[in-house]
Write a protein that holds these residues in place. Structure first.
Motif, short mmCIF file in Angstrom:
data_model
loop_
_atom_site.label_atom_id
_atom_site.label_comp_id
_atom_site.label_asym_id
_atom_site.label_seq_id
_atom_site.Cartn_x
_atom_site.Cartn_y
_atom_site.Cartn_z
N ASP A 242 18.10 5.12 7.13
CA ASP A 242 16.88 4.37 7.39
C ASP A 242 17.19 3.03 8.05
N GLN B 110 3.29 9.19 -0.91
CA GLN B 110 3.46 8.50 -2.21
C GLN B 110 2.20 8.65 -3.06
N GLU C 123 17.73 0.85 -2.79
CA GLU C 123 16.26 0.88 -2.96
C GLU C 123 15.89 0.67 -4.44
N ARG D 86 10.40 5.26 12.32
CA ARG D 86 10.25 5.21 10.87
C ARG D 86 8.94 4.55 10.48
N ARG E 52 15.50 9.61 12.82
CA ARG E 52 16.13 8.29 12.58
C ARG E 52 15.38 7.19 13.31
N VAL F 128 0.86 -1.19 0.00
CA VAL F 128 0.00 0.00 0.00
C VAL F 128 0.89 1.24 0.00
N GLY G 64 10.82 9.46 7.51
CA GLY G 64 10.39 8.06 7.54
C GLY G 64 9.01 7.83 6.95
N SER G 65 8.49 8.78 6.17
CA SER G 65 7.14 8.60 5.61
C SER G 65 7.16 8.07 4.18
N GLY G 66 8.34 7.72 3.68
CA GLY G 66 8.41 7.07 2.37
C GLY G 66 8.62 8.01 1.19
N LYS G 67 9.38 9.09 1.42
CA LYS G 67 9.59 10.06 0.33
C LYS G 67 10.45 9.47 -0.79
N THR G 68 11.33 8.53 -0.45
CA THR G 68 12.23 7.99 -1.49
C THR G 68 11.43 7.30 -2.59
N1 LIG Z 1 4.56 1.90 0.78
C1 LIG Z 1 5.44 1.37 1.60
N2 LIG Z 1 5.20 0.20 2.21
C2 LIG Z 1 6.10 -0.33 3.07
N3 LIG Z 1 7.29 0.23 3.36
C3 LIG Z 1 7.59 1.40 2.78
C4 LIG Z 1 6.69 2.03 1.87
N4 LIG Z 1 7.26 3.17 1.45
C5 LIG Z 1 8.46 3.26 2.06
N5 LIG Z 1 8.66 2.20 2.85
C6 LIG Z 1 9.83 1.97 3.71
O1 LIG Z 1 9.76 2.96 4.74
C7 LIG Z 1 11.07 3.32 5.16
C8 LIG Z 1 11.20 4.84 5.21
O2 LIG Z 1 11.13 5.36 3.89
P1 LIG Z 1 12.08 6.55 3.39
O3 LIG Z 1 13.49 6.30 3.79
O4 LIG Z 1 11.79 6.77 1.97
O5 LIG Z 1 11.51 7.76 4.27
P2 LIG Z 1 11.78 9.31 4.09
O6 LIG Z 1 10.46 9.99 4.18
O7 LIG Z 1 12.60 9.56 2.88
O8 LIG Z 1 12.61 9.62 5.39
P3 LIG Z 1 13.76 10.76 5.66
O9 LIG Z 1 13.06 12.08 5.63
O10 LIG Z 1 14.30 10.41 6.98
O11 LIG Z 1 14.76 10.63 4.55
C9 LIG Z 1 12.02 2.63 4.18
O12 LIG Z 1 12.54 1.48 4.82
C10 LIG Z 1 11.15 2.24 3.02
O13 LIG Z 1 11.62 1.08 2.35
#
Ligand SMILES: Nc1ncnc2c1ncn2[C@@H]1O[C@H](COP(=O)(O)OP(=O)(O)OP(=O)(O)O)[C@@H](O)[C@H]1O
Length: 555
Positions: A478, A134, A207, A506, A503, A129, A154-158
């Protein structure tokens, strides 16, 4: 009053000190200090009592270890296999933290316009999901908009930017008539992703590789500093990657040497964009912004010439990302991008409409009620995961490592990142922790590439309990299992606090942040508390327990 009494019962010897301490807080701050209290049931506050499910189990060597709970989400980290440290022969079992308040959107990935092959890879990797950010960012980027993506750590921006990019470039892309003629041809570099540190760059590469799979992972190439440059240049020539990920210095260096051809590049991503704006990166970033992607001769107005949202663009699409978006980023994005949109978890607005404090404070009533911050003083309120708990503990400088040790035991923390500002003191801290039987390693920029990678690997695998580090690890790192962040030295400002704190906690997991400070520094904590719009509660660690000292109300 009864709460105050219970503190006395628990900590009679400390009562006098505590009252003195509270009155000093009042002196340093205008905020109102309420009565001290401990947990009403007198249950010690530990990570377990705060919701980290873990269970004590006996292992072969009779030491008490943690048995992991199975997380509903498969993370990039191992799933709790027993680990063996070759040195100590101690069997460690990793504890996986449950997702308590995951930031998942109600949509599925298939509704977001991603190609079938990419959807299959997401499913295979356990990404079922999309998160809120995202869901907001993927369709927006697929509609060719330049964006600034801002949501908490840690909200999944990557994946929010990687997924639309992989939909359009590389081996998983849409097999649309538009690009079918390009299939089979050796493509030029189509996406450049810039990150401020080698560790973050490598993490992004992992990733992408995960989604590409072993057969196609050559479509991404890392260009990070500290690694052999000629090998990277050879790999570029041989593999002809579609996507490169690197640090500003190395990308600019290889580009200046004429070995990186990015003029037809489709995407430029600036991850941790506010950090990339810092003076250190100025020249390299200038080169990257000038050379990556075809810039339209019409400049900023070129984008307006696009007829429809899916019209093919002739110049690069710029994606800027961070949990903290100060005014400097908004200003830079307006000049680097093409009518960029600000994409947050719950809303998308034109960047033109974003005010410096608006995007940061708007969701937080505490921060909103405080006086409006200056551009340097902006409150990154939505930069912090809501599940985090923040504490500070007064400790004399010479006792900080011992306080850290007591903190780790009281909170029963399994995976700890401790931040310091000075490399020499950082080494001393590692030495003292090891001397007290806590497995610790240092991670900072003075270490060689191998030592840095090894330290990170050992920490991620659970072989090392405490990673003592500096600002190098504050951005992007992460480690899903990290359950405690400790500021052994206070960060320089609230933006740095937010990234360090992020950190832990997450993707909706619970996490704790403890700042150790001297009495004379309490006002700094209070200032950050106000800017961040969170409550940072005073505490102490006595007899293996965390005791909350006071709660404060904003005035
Ligand atoms: N849709 C998803 N379902 C499950 N896991 C996810 C999902 N999207 C991201 N993740 C996981 O969540 C974790 C955090 O994601 P990510 O590193 O992208 O956060 P971020 O928002 O970029 O954080 P930061 O601001 O600290 O860089 C990672 O381990 C990633 O693989």
């Amino acid at each position: 009053m009864s709460a105050l009494v219970s503190t006395r019962v628990l900590l009679p010897s400390l009562f006098f000190q505590r009252t003195t301490f509270l009155s000093r807080i009042s002196f340093f701050n205008t905020s109102t200090v309420l009565l001290s209290h401990v947990d009403s049931k007198n249950v010690p506050l530990t990570l377990t009592s705060l919701g980290f499910k873990s269970e004590l189990v006996e292992t072969n060597n009779k030491r008490q270890k943690y048995k992991q709970d199975v997380s509903p989400i498969k993370t990039s980290i191992g799933e709790g296999k027993p680990l063996r440290s070759s040195k100590s022969k101690v069997v460690l079992t990793k504890r996986t933290l449950e997702l308590e308040t995951p930031p998942f959107a109600s949509h599925s990935f298939s509704e977001l316009g991603l190609p079938p092959l990419l959807l299959q890879r997401l499913e295979r990797e356990g990404f079922n999901v999309p998160t809120d950010v995202q869901s907001a960012a993927i369709p927006t980027i697929l509609k060719n908009h330049d964006v600034v993506i801002q949501s908490y750590t840690g909200s999944g921006k990557t994946l929010a930017y990687l997924l639309p990019i992989l939909s359009i470039v590389g081996p998983l892309r849409k097999n649309s008539p538009e690009n079918s003629d390009e299939l089979g041809k050796k493509m030029e570099i189509e996406a450049v992703i810039v990150a401020p540190s080698r560790e973050l760059g490598m993490q992004i590469v992992r990733e992408v590789e995960k989604l590409l799979g072993p057969a196609e992972k050559r479509a991404v190439q890392q260009l990070v500093g500290g690694a052999n440059r000629s090998r990277q240049e050879e790999a570029l020539k041989k593999n002809k990657p579609s996507i490169v990920v690197g640090t500003p210095g190395r990308i600019a260096e290889i580009s200046a040497a004429g070995k990186l051809h990015t003029h037809n590049c489709r995407f430029l991503v600036l991850d941790e964009v506010d950090e990339l704006l810092s003076f250190n990166f100025r020249e390299d970033m200038h080169r990257i912004l000038e050379h990556v992607g075809r810039r339209s001769s019409l400049g900023q107005n070129a984008g307006r010439a696009l007829k429809g949202p899916l019209e093919k663009r002739v110049e690069r699409q710029t994606i800027m990302v961070s949990a903290t978006v100060p005014f400097s980023v908004i200003r830079a994005a307006r000049s680097w991008g093409n009518n960029p949109l600000l994409v947050q978890s719950q809303k998308i607005i034109p960047l033109e409409a974003a005010t410096p404090s608006g995007p940061l404070n708007i969701s937080n009533p505490i921060a909103r009620s405080s006086e409006s911050p200056s551009s340097q003083d902006e409150a990154p309120a939505v930069s912090l995961p809501p599940s985090l708990k923040h504490y500070y503990c007064i400790s004399k400088l010479q006792h900080k490592v011992d306080t850290l040790r007591r903190c780790i035991h009281a909170l029963d923390a399994n995976s700890v990142i401790a931040f310091m500002n000075n490399t020499k003191q950082l080494k001393d801290a590692v030495f003292k922790l090891e001397a007290r039987g806590i497995k610790a390693l240092e991670l900072h920029g003075d270490l060689g590439k191998l030592a840095r990678s090894t330290a990170l690997k050992k920490f991620k695998s659970g072989e090392v309990r405490v990673l003592v580090t500096n600002e190098l690890s504050a951005r992007g790192l992460d480690v899903a299992e990290c359950d405690l962040v400790v500021n052994l030295d206070l960060p320089t400002d609230s933006v740095h606090y937010a990234h360090r704190a992020g950190r832990t906690g997450r993707l909706g997991r619970k996490g704790m942040v403890v700042s150790l400070c001297e009495e004379s520094e309490v006002f700094v904590v209070k200032k950050m508390q106000k800017q961040l719009g969170v409550v940072i509660t005073g505490c102490d660690f006595v007899e293996g327990k965390l005791s909350v000292i006071g709660e404060e109300r904003y005035t």
